[in-house]
Design an enzyme around this catalytic site. Structure first.
Site, PDB file in Angstrom:
ATOM      1  N   ASN A   1       0.828  -1.200   0.000  1.00  0.00           N
ATOM      2  CA  ASN A   1       0.000   0.000   0.000  1.00  0.00           C
ATOM      3  C   ASN A   1       0.869   1.259   0.000  1.00  0.00           C
ATOM      4  O   ASN A   1       1.960   1.292   0.587  1.00  0.00           O
ATOM      5  CB  ASN A   1      -1.026   0.003   1.138  1.00  0.00           C
ATOM      6  CG  ASN A   1      -0.470  -0.287   2.510  1.00  0.00           C
ATOM      7  OD1 ASN A   1       0.608  -0.842   2.647  1.00  0.00           O
ATOM      8  ND2 ASN A   1      -1.213   0.078   3.535  1.00  0.00           N
ATOM      9  N   VAL A   2       0.366   2.281  -0.681  1.00  0.00           N
ATOM     10  CA  VAL A   2       1.069   3.559  -0.822  1.00  0.00           C
ATOM     11  C   VAL A   2       0.071   4.657  -0.473  1.00  0.00           C
ATOM     12  O   VAL A   2      -0.856   4.930  -1.251  1.00  0.00           O
ATOM     13  CB  VAL A   2       1.617   3.741  -2.257  1.00  0.00           C
ATOM     14  CG1 VAL A   2       2.352   5.070  -2.376  1.00  0.00           C
ATOM     15  CG2 VAL A   2       2.538   2.581  -2.643  1.00  0.00           C
ATOM     16  N   GLU A   3       0.247   5.231   0.712  1.00  0.00           N
ATOM     17  CA  GLU A   3      -0.718   6.230   1.180  1.00  0.00           C
ATOM     18  C   GLU A   3      -0.391   7.624   0.647  1.00  0.00           C
ATOM     19  O   GLU A   3       0.617   7.833  -0.031  1.00  0.00           O
ATOM     20  CB  GLU A   3      -0.762   6.184   2.715  1.00  0.00           C
ATOM     21  CG  GLU A   3      -1.223   4.809   3.187  1.00  0.00           C
ATOM     22  CD  GLU A   3      -1.456   4.711   4.681  1.00  0.00           C
ATOM     23  OE1 GLU A   3      -0.948   5.560   5.444  1.00  0.00           O
ATOM     24  OE2 GLU A   3      -2.174   3.775   5.083  1.00  0.00           O
TER      25      GLU A   3
ATOM     26  N   CYS B   1      -4.172   0.866  -2.397  1.00  0.00           N
ATOM     27  CA  CYS B   1      -4.074  -0.374  -1.633  1.00  0.00           C
ATOM     28  C   CYS B   1      -2.979  -1.256  -2.236  1.00  0.00           C
ATOM     29  O   CYS B   1      -2.587  -1.085  -3.406  1.00  0.00           O
ATOM     30  CB  CYS B   1      -5.402  -1.126  -1.665  1.00  0.00           C
ATOM     31  SG  CYS B   1      -6.655  -0.481  -0.539  1.00  0.00           S
TER      32      CYS B   1
ATOM     33  N   GLU C   1      -3.194  -4.186  -3.246  1.00  0.00           N
ATOM     34  CA  GLU C   1      -3.701  -4.927  -4.412  1.00  0.00           C
ATOM     35  C   GLU C   1      -3.573  -4.094  -5.677  1.00  0.00           C
ATOM     36  O   GLU C   1      -3.342  -4.625  -6.767  1.00  0.00           O
ATOM     37  CB  GLU C   1      -5.166  -5.306  -4.189  1.00  0.00           C
ATOM     38  CG  GLU C   1      -5.396  -6.304  -3.065  1.00  0.00           C
ATOM     39  CD  GLU C   1      -5.570  -5.645  -1.694  1.00  0.00           C
ATOM     40  OE1 GLU C   1      -5.070  -4.516  -1.499  1.00  0.00           O
ATOM     41  OE2 GLU C   1      -6.202  -6.271  -0.833  1.00  0.00           O
TER      42      GLU C   1
ATOM     43  N   CYS D   1     -10.107  -5.445   0.691  1.00  0.00           N
ATOM     44  CA  CYS D   1     -11.270  -4.576   0.851  1.00  0.00           C
ATOM     45  C   CYS D   1     -12.193  -4.733  -0.361  1.00  0.00           C
ATOM     46  O   CYS D   1     -11.825  -5.334  -1.374  1.00  0.00           O
ATOM     47  CB  CYS D   1     -10.833  -3.122   1.028  1.00  0.00           C
ATOM     48  SG  CYS D   1     -10.274  -2.300  -0.480  1.00  0.00           S
TER      49      CYS D   1
ATOM     50  N   CYS E   1     -10.888  -3.548  -3.706  1.00  0.00           N
ATOM     51  CA  CYS E   1      -9.821  -4.407  -4.232  1.00  0.00           C
ATOM     52  C   CYS E   1     -10.357  -5.746  -4.725  1.00  0.00           C
ATOM     53  O   CYS E   1      -9.793  -6.338  -5.645  1.00  0.00           O
ATOM     54  CB  CYS E   1      -8.736  -4.594  -3.184  1.00  0.00           C
ATOM     55  SG  CYS E   1      -7.771  -3.083  -2.996  1.00  0.00           S
TER      56      CYS E   1
HETATM   57  N1  THU Z   1      -5.371  -1.551   2.620  1.00  0.00           N
HETATM   58  C1  THU Z   1      -4.837  -2.279   1.603  1.00  0.00           C
HETATM   59  O1  THU Z   1      -3.722  -2.010   1.143  1.00  0.00           O
HETATM   60  N2  THU Z   1      -5.578  -3.305   1.085  1.00  0.00           N
HETATM   61  C2  THU Z   1      -6.784  -3.693   1.570  1.00  0.00           C
HETATM   62  O2  THU Z   1      -7.410  -4.572   0.990  1.00  0.00           O
HETATM   63  C3  THU Z   1      -7.316  -3.083   2.793  1.00  0.00           C
HETATM   64  C4  THU Z   1      -6.686  -1.789   3.184  1.00  0.00           C
HETATM   65  C5  THU Z   1      -4.584  -0.425   3.168  1.00  0.00           C
HETATM   66  C6  THU Z   1      -5.101   0.934   2.802  1.00  0.00           C
HETATM   67  C7  THU Z   1      -4.495   1.779   3.908  1.00  0.00           C
HETATM   68  O3  THU Z   1      -3.201   2.201   3.508  1.00  0.00           O
HETATM   69  C8  THU Z   1      -4.385   0.848   5.080  1.00  0.00           C
HETATM   70  O4  THU Z   1      -4.573  -0.453   4.573  1.00  0.00           O
HETATM   71  C9  THU Z   1      -5.396   1.105   6.186  1.00  0.00           C
HETATM   72  O5  THU Z   1      -6.694   1.120   5.665  1.00  0.00           O
END
Ligand code: THU
Length: 144
Positions: A49-51, A60, A62, A93, A96
């Protein structure tokens, strides 16, 4: 343990997803996620994940994994595995699941906290490419 849950099949994906955690950019949630998939040709791709300071545009794990898949020749996903920062199996999620569905087939399997599942089990009656093809083939009154 049946063939669907054999270590031979899943352990390389667990390792790739866990390794991907190291690349996660999570200054806001502090919740790293690693994802990995095996593609039809046997290759394994991964993502993290890259915020973003604009929280809602966060990618996310994925999403970056699918980008990596496309950059490495594409193909459908045969198996998928996702982990949280403690290495525990994480359920993708909803958004995704839709992203994964695009590159899935009936044989696609996902490791989930409640065991190995098919794409149809985690996203029943999914909207997908076939819905678009159906309308393109027989446009109705709604066509413009
Ligand atoms: N996140 C994912 O990378 N994939 C998912 O399927 C669920 C959530 C990440 C997004 C965010 O950076 C962190 O989890 C908290 O929600």
């Amino acid at each position: 343990m049946n063939a669907n849950t054999s270590d031979v099949e899943w352990e390389p994906l667990r390792l790739a997803a866990t390794a991907a955690l190291a690349n996660a950019y999570v200054p806001y949630s502090k919740f790293p996620v690693g994802a990995a998939a095996r593609l039809e040709d046997g290759s394994i791709v991964s993502g993290c994940n890259v915020e973003n300071a604009s929280y809602g545009v966060t990618l996310c794990a994925e999403c970056t994994m699918i980008g990596a898949a496309r950059m490495n020749g594409g193909g459908l996903i045969t198996e998928f595995y996702c982990v949280d920062g403690q290495g525990a199996i994480l359920m993708p999620c909803g958004r995704c699941r839709q992203i994964l569905f695009e590159f899935s087939a009936a044989a696609t399997r996902l490791m989930t906290p409640s065991g190995v599942k098919t794409m149809d089990q985690v996203l029943p009656d999914a909207f997908g490419p076939r819905d678009l093809a159906r309308i393109a083939a027989a446009p109705g009154e709604a066509s413009r």
